[in-house]
Scaffold this motif. Structure first.
Motif, PDB file in Angstrom:
ATOM      1  N   GLY A  97       0.818  -1.204   0.000  1.00 50.24           N
ATOM      2  CA  GLY A  97       0.000   0.000   0.000  1.00 50.24           C
ATOM      3  C   GLY A  97       0.856   1.260   0.000  1.00 50.24           C
ATOM      4  O   GLY A  97       0.555   2.230  -0.707  1.00 50.24           O
ATOM      5  N   LEU A  98       1.939   1.259   0.791  1.00 44.75           N
ATOM      6  CA  LEU A  98       2.851   2.400   0.800  1.00 44.75           C
ATOM      7  C   LEU A  98       3.496   2.582  -0.568  1.00 44.75           C
ATOM      8  O   LEU A  98       3.618   3.712  -1.060  1.00 44.75           O
ATOM      9  CB  LEU A  98       3.922   2.211   1.873  1.00 44.75           C
ATOM     10  CG  LEU A  98       5.006   3.283   1.951  1.00 44.75           C
ATOM     11  CD1 LEU A  98       4.393   4.625   2.326  1.00 44.75           C
ATOM     12  CD2 LEU A  98       6.083   2.867   2.935  1.00 44.75           C
ATOM     13  N   ALA A  99       3.895   1.485  -1.193  1.00 39.94           N
ATOM     14  CA  ALA A  99       4.502   1.571  -2.529  1.00 39.94           C
ATOM     15  C   ALA A  99       3.506   2.147  -3.535  1.00 39.94           C
ATOM     16  O   ALA A  99       3.874   2.985  -4.370  1.00 39.94           O
ATOM     17  CB  ALA A  99       4.986   0.194  -2.981  1.00 39.94           C
ATOM     18  N   ALA A 100       2.256   1.738  -3.455  1.00 41.13           N
ATOM     19  CA  ALA A 100       1.243   2.272  -4.365  1.00 41.13           C
ATOM     20  C   ALA A 100       1.047   3.767  -4.145  1.00 41.13           C
ATOM     21  O   ALA A 100       0.913   4.534  -5.106  1.00 41.13           O
ATOM     22  CB  ALA A 100      -0.081   1.527  -4.175  1.00 41.13           C
ATOM     23  N   CYS A 101       1.048   4.192  -2.879  1.00 39.80           N
ATOM     24  CA  CYS A 101       0.924   5.632  -2.590  1.00 39.80           C
ATOM     25  C   CYS A 101       2.117   6.407  -3.131  1.00 39.80           C
ATOM     26  O   CYS A 101       1.955   7.488  -3.707  1.00 39.80           O
ATOM     27  CB  CYS A 101       0.809   5.851  -1.085  1.00 39.80           C
ATOM     28  SG  CYS A 101      -0.764   5.346  -0.398  1.00 39.80           S
ATOM     29  N   LEU A 102       3.319   5.865  -2.962  1.00 40.69           N
ATOM     30  CA  LEU A 102       4.514   6.560  -3.454  1.00 40.69           C
ATOM     31  C   LEU A 102       4.544   6.627  -4.972  1.00 40.69           C
ATOM     32  O   LEU A 102       4.969   7.629  -5.538  1.00 40.69           O
ATOM     33  CB  LEU A 102       5.770   5.873  -2.910  1.00 40.69           C
ATOM     34  CG  LEU A 102       5.997   6.021  -1.402  1.00 40.69           C
ATOM     35  CD1 LEU A 102       7.190   5.196  -0.959  1.00 40.69           C
ATOM     36  CD2 LEU A 102       6.145   7.474  -1.009  1.00 40.69           C
ATOM     37  N   VAL A 103       4.083   5.576  -5.630  1.00 40.38           N
ATOM     38  CA  VAL A 103       4.018   5.606  -7.097  1.00 40.38           C
ATOM     39  C   VAL A 103       3.004   6.648  -7.555  1.00 40.38           C
ATOM     40  O   VAL A 103       3.255   7.406  -8.493  1.00 40.38           O
ATOM     41  CB  VAL A 103       3.675   4.202  -7.660  1.00 40.38           C
ATOM     42  CG1 VAL A 103       3.272   4.266  -9.113  1.00 40.38           C
ATOM     43  CG2 VAL A 103       4.843   3.262  -7.471  1.00 40.38           C
ATOM     44  N   GLY A 104       1.868   6.716  -6.886  1.00 36.93           N
ATOM     45  CA  GLY A 104       0.886   7.734  -7.227  1.00 36.93           C
ATOM     46  C   GLY A 104       1.417   9.138  -7.002  1.00 36.93           C
ATOM     47  O   GLY A 104       1.206  10.037  -7.831  1.00 36.93           O
ATOM     48  N   PHE A 105       2.128   9.346  -5.895  1.00 34.49           N
ATOM     49  CA  PHE A 105       2.723  10.651  -5.622  1.00 34.49           C
ATOM     50  C   PHE A 105       3.773  11.005  -6.674  1.00 34.49           C
ATOM     51  O   PHE A 105       3.822  12.132  -7.155  1.00 34.49           O
ATOM     52  CB  PHE A 105       3.331  10.659  -4.218  1.00 34.49           C
ATOM     53  CG  PHE A 105       3.970  11.967  -3.867  1.00 34.49           C
ATOM     54  CD1 PHE A 105       3.195  13.073  -3.582  1.00 34.49           C
ATOM     55  CD2 PHE A 105       5.350  12.086  -3.824  1.00 34.49           C
ATOM     56  CE1 PHE A 105       3.775  14.286  -3.263  1.00 34.49           C
ATOM     57  CE2 PHE A 105       5.934  13.285  -3.489  1.00 34.49           C
ATOM     58  CZ  PHE A 105       5.159  14.394  -3.208  1.00 34.49           C
ATOM     59  N   ALA A 106       4.597  10.020  -7.036  1.00 28.44           N
ATOM     60  CA  ALA A 106       5.638  10.276  -8.051  1.00 28.44           C
ATOM     61  C   ALA A 106       5.000  10.586  -9.400  1.00 28.44           C
ATOM     62  O   ALA A 106       5.500  11.440 -10.138  1.00 28.44           O
ATOM     63  CB  ALA A 106       6.560   9.064  -8.166  1.00 28.44           C
TER      64      ALA A 106
END
Length: 109
Positions: A97-106
């Protein structure tokens, strides 16, 4: 790698992931399901790394992230007891979930 070849690779990886989930539903086909999942993930990673959107400046970041994630996973796999497996699965799902959030932010940036 061209954009169309990367797209075909992603579609192939998606099919392998679906086959993986189907294989993991039965104990007699679990080995094959794991194999489908590993091949699908390798195909997706290769399509991403060699695809048209990653530049040479991004390759060290990808390699570093893979080494860091692999190291954490290896450490967790060697130290976690079987009775702690539900907690480990919950932790790994949180990391996804954190990785998905970071990809969305990037992508937003």
């Amino acid at each position: 790698m061209s954009a169309s070849l990367a797209t075909v690779s992603y579609i192939g990886a998606t099919i392998l992931f679906i086959l993986s989930l189907g294989g993991l539903s039965n104990q007699s086909t679990a080995l094959r399901g794991n194999l489908y999942g590993m091949v699908g993930m390798a195909l997706a990673v290769l399509a991403t790394v060699f695809g048209p959107t990653v530049t040479a400046a991004g390759l060290p970041w990808i390699a570093g992230a893979m080494l860091l994630g692999g190291g954490v996973g290896l450490y967790a796999a060697r130290t976690v007891q079987m009775t702690q497996m539900p907690e480990l699965v919950a932790l790994m799902h949180s990391m996804v979930g954190l990785a998905a959030c970071l990809v969305g932010f990037a992508s937003y940036v």
